[in-house]
Design a protein around this motif. Structure first.
Motif, PDB file in Angstrom:
ATOM      1  N   TYR A 117       0.844  -1.202   0.000  1.00 30.80           N
ATOM      2  CA  TYR A 117       0.000   0.000   0.000  1.00 30.80           C
ATOM      3  C   TYR A 117       0.876   1.248   0.000  1.00 30.80           C
ATOM      4  O   TYR A 117       0.618   2.197  -0.749  1.00 30.80           O
ATOM      5  N   ASN A 118       1.919   1.275   0.843  1.00 30.85           N
ATOM      6  CA  ASN A 118       2.807   2.436   0.896  1.00 30.85           C
ATOM      7  C   ASN A 118       3.494   2.667  -0.442  1.00 30.85           C
ATOM      8  O   ASN A 118       3.698   3.823  -0.854  1.00 30.85           O
ATOM      9  N   TYR A 119       3.849   1.602  -1.111  1.00 24.62           N
ATOM     10  CA  TYR A 119       4.490   1.715  -2.428  1.00 24.62           C
ATOM     11  C   TYR A 119       3.560   2.394  -3.427  1.00 24.62           C
ATOM     12  O   TYR A 119       3.901   3.439  -4.008  1.00 24.62           O
ATOM     13  N   PHE A 120       2.385   1.841  -3.616  1.00 20.69           N
ATOM     14  CA  PHE A 120       1.459   2.408  -4.598  1.00 20.69           C
ATOM     15  C   PHE A 120       1.009   3.817  -4.203  1.00 20.69           C
ATOM     16  O   PHE A 120       0.995   4.728  -5.033  1.00 20.69           O
ATOM     17  N   SER A 121       0.634   3.997  -2.943  1.00 28.02           N
ATOM     18  CA  SER A 121       0.037   5.273  -2.532  1.00 28.02           C
ATOM     19  C   SER A 121       1.041   6.425  -2.544  1.00 28.02           C
ATOM     20  O   SER A 121       0.650   7.588  -2.657  1.00 28.02           O
ATOM     21  N   SER A 122       2.335   6.121  -2.440  1.00 22.61           N
ATOM     22  CA  SER A 122       3.345   7.186  -2.419  1.00 22.61           C
ATOM     23  C   SER A 122       3.689   7.710  -3.806  1.00 22.61           C
ATOM     24  O   SER A 122       4.214   8.816  -3.949  1.00 22.61           O
ATOM     25  N   LEU A 123       3.405   6.946  -4.834  1.00 23.12           N
ATOM     26  CA  LEU A 123       3.894   7.301  -6.172  1.00 23.12           C
ATOM     27  C   LEU A 123       3.300   8.592  -6.735  1.00 23.12           C
ATOM     28  O   LEU A 123       4.056   9.439  -7.246  1.00 23.12           O
ATOM     29  N   PRO A 124       1.976   8.795  -6.687  1.00 21.14           N
ATOM     30  CA  PRO A 124       1.462  10.061  -7.242  1.00 21.14           C
ATOM     31  C   PRO A 124       2.026  11.290  -6.536  1.00 21.14           C
ATOM     32  O   PRO A 124       2.284  12.322  -7.174  1.00 21.14           O
ATOM     33  N   ARG A 125       2.236  11.182  -5.238  1.00 19.86           N
ATOM     34  CA  ARG A 125       2.748  12.329  -4.485  1.00 19.86           C
ATOM     35  C   ARG A 125       4.207  12.608  -4.832  1.00 19.86           C
ATOM     36  O   ARG A 125       4.618  13.765  -4.976  1.00 19.86           O
ATOM     37  N   THR A 126       5.011  11.560  -4.953  1.00 24.85           N
ATOM     38  CA  THR A 126       6.437  11.760  -5.169  1.00 24.85           C
ATOM     39  C   THR A 126       6.807  11.928  -6.638  1.00 24.85           C
ATOM     40  O   THR A 126       7.812  12.561  -6.953  1.00 24.85           O
ATOM     41  N   LEU A 127       6.000  11.373  -7.530  1.00 21.85           N
ATOM     42  CA  LEU A 127       6.310  11.483  -8.959  1.00 21.85           C
ATOM     43  C   LEU A 127       5.594  12.644  -9.621  1.00 21.85           C
ATOM     44  O   LEU A 127       6.160  13.338 -10.452  1.00 21.85           O
ATOM     45  N   GLY A 128       4.327  12.801  -9.280  1.00 21.50           N
ATOM     46  CA  GLY A 128       3.543  13.849  -9.917  1.00 21.50           C
ATOM     47  C   GLY A 128       3.487  13.635 -11.415  1.00 21.50           C
ATOM     48  O   GLY A 128       3.486  12.521 -11.912  1.00 21.50           O
ATOM     49  N   GLY A 129       3.459  14.712 -12.150  1.00 19.21           N
ATOM     50  CA  GLY A 129       3.416  14.647 -13.608  1.00 19.21           C
ATOM     51  C   GLY A 129       3.532  16.041 -14.184  1.00 19.21           C
ATOM     52  O   GLY A 129       2.973  16.994 -13.646  1.00 19.21           O
ATOM     53  N   ALA A 130       4.279  16.187 -15.248  1.00 19.48           N
ATOM     54  CA  ALA A 130       4.470  17.502 -15.868  1.00 19.48           C
ATOM     55  C   ALA A 130       3.417  17.740 -16.935  1.00 19.48           C
ATOM     56  O   ALA A 130       3.193  16.888 -17.799  1.00 19.48           O
ATOM     57  N   ASP A 131       2.777  18.896 -16.867  1.00 17.42           N
ATOM     58  CA  ASP A 131       1.784  19.287 -17.879  1.00 17.42           C
ATOM     59  C   ASP A 131       0.704  18.232 -18.050  1.00 17.42           C
ATOM     60  O   ASP A 131       0.304  17.871 -19.167  1.00 17.42           O
ATOM     61  N   ASP A 132       0.237  17.710 -16.927  1.00 17.53           N
ATOM     62  CA  ASP A 132      -0.850  16.721 -16.900  1.00 17.53           C
ATOM     63  C   ASP A 132      -0.472  15.402 -17.576  1.00 17.53           C
ATOM     64  O   ASP A 132      -1.334  14.570 -17.842  1.00 17.53           O
ATOM     65  N   ARG A 133       0.779  15.209 -17.844  1.00 19.43           N
ATOM     66  CA  ARG A 133       1.203  13.953 -18.442  1.00 19.43           C
ATOM     67  C   ARG A 133       1.570  12.971 -17.340  1.00 19.43           C
ATOM     68  O   ARG A 133       2.337  13.292 -16.432  1.00 19.43           O
ATOM     69  N   ARG A 134       1.038  11.785 -17.429  1.00 15.56           N
ATOM     70  CA  ARG A 134       1.342  10.770 -16.433  1.00 15.56           C
ATOM     71  C   ARG A 134       2.815  10.374 -16.518  1.00 15.56           C
ATOM     72  O   ARG A 134       3.343  10.186 -17.614  1.00 15.56           O
ATOM     73  N   PRO A 135       3.466  10.216 -15.373  1.00  6.19           N
ATOM     74  CA  PRO A 135       4.871   9.787 -15.425  1.00  6.19           C
ATOM     75  C   PRO A 135       5.016   8.371 -15.982  1.00  6.19           C
ATOM     76  O   PRO A 135       6.020   8.047 -16.606  1.00  6.19           O
ATOM     77  N   TYR A 136       4.006   7.522 -15.730  1.00  8.25           N
ATOM     78  CA  TYR A 136       4.011   6.156 -16.248  1.00  8.25           C
ATOM     79  C   TYR A 136       2.591   5.776 -16.668  1.00  8.25           C
ATOM     80  O   TYR A 136       1.610   6.272 -16.116  1.00  8.25           O
ATOM     81  N   ASP A 137       2.516   4.872 -17.629  1.00  3.51           N
ATOM     82  CA  ASP A 137       1.221   4.328 -18.033  1.00  3.51           C
ATOM     83  C   ASP A 137       0.788   3.214 -17.090  1.00  3.51           C
ATOM     84  O   ASP A 137      -0.399   3.061 -16.801  1.00  3.51           O
ATOM     85  N   GLU A 141      -3.352   6.224  -8.821  1.00  5.84           N
ATOM     86  CA  GLU A 141      -3.830   7.497  -8.283  1.00  5.84           C
ATOM     87  C   GLU A 141      -5.026   7.288  -7.361  1.00  5.84           C
ATOM     88  O   GLU A 141      -5.137   7.943  -6.309  1.00  5.84           O
ATOM     89  N   TRP A 142      -5.917   6.383  -7.744  1.00 13.29           N
ATOM     90  CA  TRP A 142      -7.076   6.109  -6.903  1.00 13.29           C
ATOM     91  C   TRP A 142      -6.652   5.533  -5.549  1.00 13.29           C
ATOM     92  O   TRP A 142      -7.164   5.946  -4.500  1.00 13.29           O
ATOM     93  N   ILE A 143      -5.704   4.602  -5.540  1.00 13.63           N
ATOM     94  CA  ILE A 143      -5.223   4.005  -4.289  1.00 13.63           C
ATOM     95  C   ILE A 143      -4.688   5.083  -3.350  1.00 13.63           C
ATOM     96  O   ILE A 143      -4.913   5.032  -2.139  1.00 13.63           O
ATOM     97  N   SER A 144      -4.003   6.071  -3.908  1.00 15.58           N
ATOM     98  CA  SER A 144      -3.379   7.104  -3.073  1.00 15.58           C
ATOM     99  C   SER A 144      -4.397   7.942  -2.313  1.00 15.58           C
ATOM    100  O   SER A 144      -4.056   8.581  -1.308  1.00 15.58           O
ATOM    101  N   THR A 145      -5.644   7.964  -2.761  1.00 16.12           N
ATOM    102  CA  THR A 145      -6.677   8.767  -2.100  1.00 16.12           C
ATOM    103  C   THR A 145      -7.811   7.912  -1.540  1.00 16.12           C
ATOM    104  O   THR A 145      -8.753   8.451  -0.958  1.00 16.12           O
ATOM    105  N   SER A 146      -7.731   6.602  -1.682  1.00 17.13           N
ATOM    106  CA  SER A 146      -8.834   5.717  -1.301  1.00 17.13           C
ATOM    107  C   SER A 146      -8.830   5.401   0.190  1.00 17.13           C
ATOM    108  O   SER A 146      -7.853   4.858   0.725  1.00 17.13           O
ATOM    109  N   GLU A 147      -9.927   5.694   0.854  1.00 22.37           N
ATOM    110  CA  GLU A 147     -10.085   5.326   2.255  1.00 22.37           C
ATOM    111  C   GLU A 147     -10.209   3.814   2.384  1.00 22.37           C
ATOM    112  O   GLU A 147      -9.733   3.221   3.362  1.00 22.37           O
ATOM    113  N   LEU A 148     -10.844   3.163   1.418  1.00 21.81           N
ATOM    114  CA  LEU A 148     -10.973   1.701   1.429  1.00 21.81           C
ATOM    115  C   LEU A 148      -9.606   1.033   1.431  1.00 21.81           C
ATOM    116  O   LEU A 148      -9.327   0.145   2.246  1.00 21.81           O
ATOM    117  N   ALA A 149      -8.718   1.451   0.532  1.00 22.76           N
ATOM    118  CA  ALA A 149      -7.382   0.861   0.468  1.00 22.76           C
ATOM    119  C   ALA A 149      -6.592   1.146   1.731  1.00 22.76           C
ATOM    120  O   ALA A 149      -5.882   0.265   2.243  1.00 22.76           O
TER     121      ALA A 149
END
Length: 316
Positions: free
Chosen positions: A153-173, A230-238
């Motif tokens: 959970y920590n792995y997945f949930s940390s990625l959007p915060r630490t990677l972000g994305g430039a100009d709305d482009r996803r860092p990874y597919d 991205e959903w995992i990073s904000t999901s209360e369920l996860a």
């Protein structure tokens, strides 16, 4: 006749030697500062228990640098969950993936990163720091090392915060979670992904293999599209259900939230090492393999790499 003043000659030679030594040290210092401008901060960075901080641009401890444009239109982050003390295994796995990278040039970007929790021993802080300086492929999460108590959970949930994305482009597919006893064939993986959806995708070896229930993807390795990360990073369920067998819990998140509706079962192309009688999760090696699991020792790794002709171009 005048006497030759040997002391003066000695002093001159000593001064010359000192000047050469000082010049050499100065040049080394300049080179070090240019090549590794931030490495003087390593000791504070890898002490553990802190938020990710820059190591040297553009690499991060606890994060992965976003791909620099121009980059291939298929981008994958492959996170290998391991432990700090597994130096030998990490070295083997790193070589196995580095040897595949030349075949991906211009076709796909697959960034392989080793995912650790906080470093707790003095030797870890030194030896892991050396890996970071040499390879830049270590992610350090702010957690206590574990298998089924939230590391995934920590792995997945940390990625959007630490990677972000430039100009709305996803860092990874796509993002993969795997272990250090699994070997991915990166070319086959990339070719498979190229024709698949890049939204709401959940891919792996389905359990149970008869697909009689929703189930989950085996912990040997499973892939999520970036929107699910991205959903995992904000999901209360996860967040509430992070504890428990990690592969089962990811399946629970997907099933209860109605996520991962594009589910791809990779059977028979992902399987366990062929040791013992065949079953739906274990069989002989096949050429279009995506991943092999349960490579628990060096001999199993050697047999696997031999089958896929990893060293066939080497003259012996």
């Amino acid at each position: 006749m005048e006497k030759i003043s040997f002391p003066a000659i000695s002093v001159t030679r000593a001064a010359t030697a000192a000047f050469v030594l000082l010049l050499t040290v100065s040049l080394i210092a300049v080179i070090f500062l240019v090549v590794y401008p931030n490495d003087l901060r390593l000791q504070s960075i890898v002490t553990g228990g802190c938020e990710p901080r820059p190591l040297r641009a553009p690499r991060f401890v606890g994060a992965v640098a976003s791909p620099s444009p121009p980059s291939p239109d298929l981008r994958v982050l492959l996170g290998v969950l391991t432990v700090p003390d597994a130096y030998e295994r990490r070295s083997l796995v790193r070589r196995a993936y580095l040897l595949q990278q030349p075949r991906l040039v211009g076709k796909a970007l697959v960034d392989v990163r080793f995912v650790l929790c906080n470093l707790t021993k003095e030797e870890q802080r030194v030896l892991v720091a050396m890996e970071i300086m040499l390879y830049g492929d270590i992610m350090i999460l702010n957690c206590t090392e574990n298998v089924n108590d939230g590391k995934t959970y920590n792995y997945f949930s940390s990625l959007p915060r630490t990677l972000g994305g430039a100009d709305d482009r996803r860092p990874y597919d796509y993002v993969i979670k795997t272990d250090d006893d699994t070997y991915y064939r990166l070319g086959n993986l990339a070719e498979t992904l190229r024709t698949l959806p890049r939204e709401d995708l959940y891919l792996g070896l389905h359990v149970p293999c008869d697909r009689t229930e929703e189930g989950f993807m085996s912990g040997m390795g499973y892939l999520l599209s970036w929107d699910l990360v991205e959903w995992i990073s904000t999901s209360e369920l996860a967040r509430r259900k992070m504890m428990g067998p990690e592969d089962i819990m990811v399946g629970v998140w997907m099933n209860e939230a109605g996520r991962g509706r594009n589910r791809i079962d990779t059977n028979p192309r992902m399987y366990d090492y062929p040791e013992g009688p065949d079953n739906c999760y274990r069989h002989a090696f096949i050429p279009d393999t995506i991943a092999v699991h349960k490579l628990k020792d060096n001999m199993k790794w050697a047999k696997t790499l031999q089958y896929f002709n990893v060293t066939h171009n080497l003259e012996t």
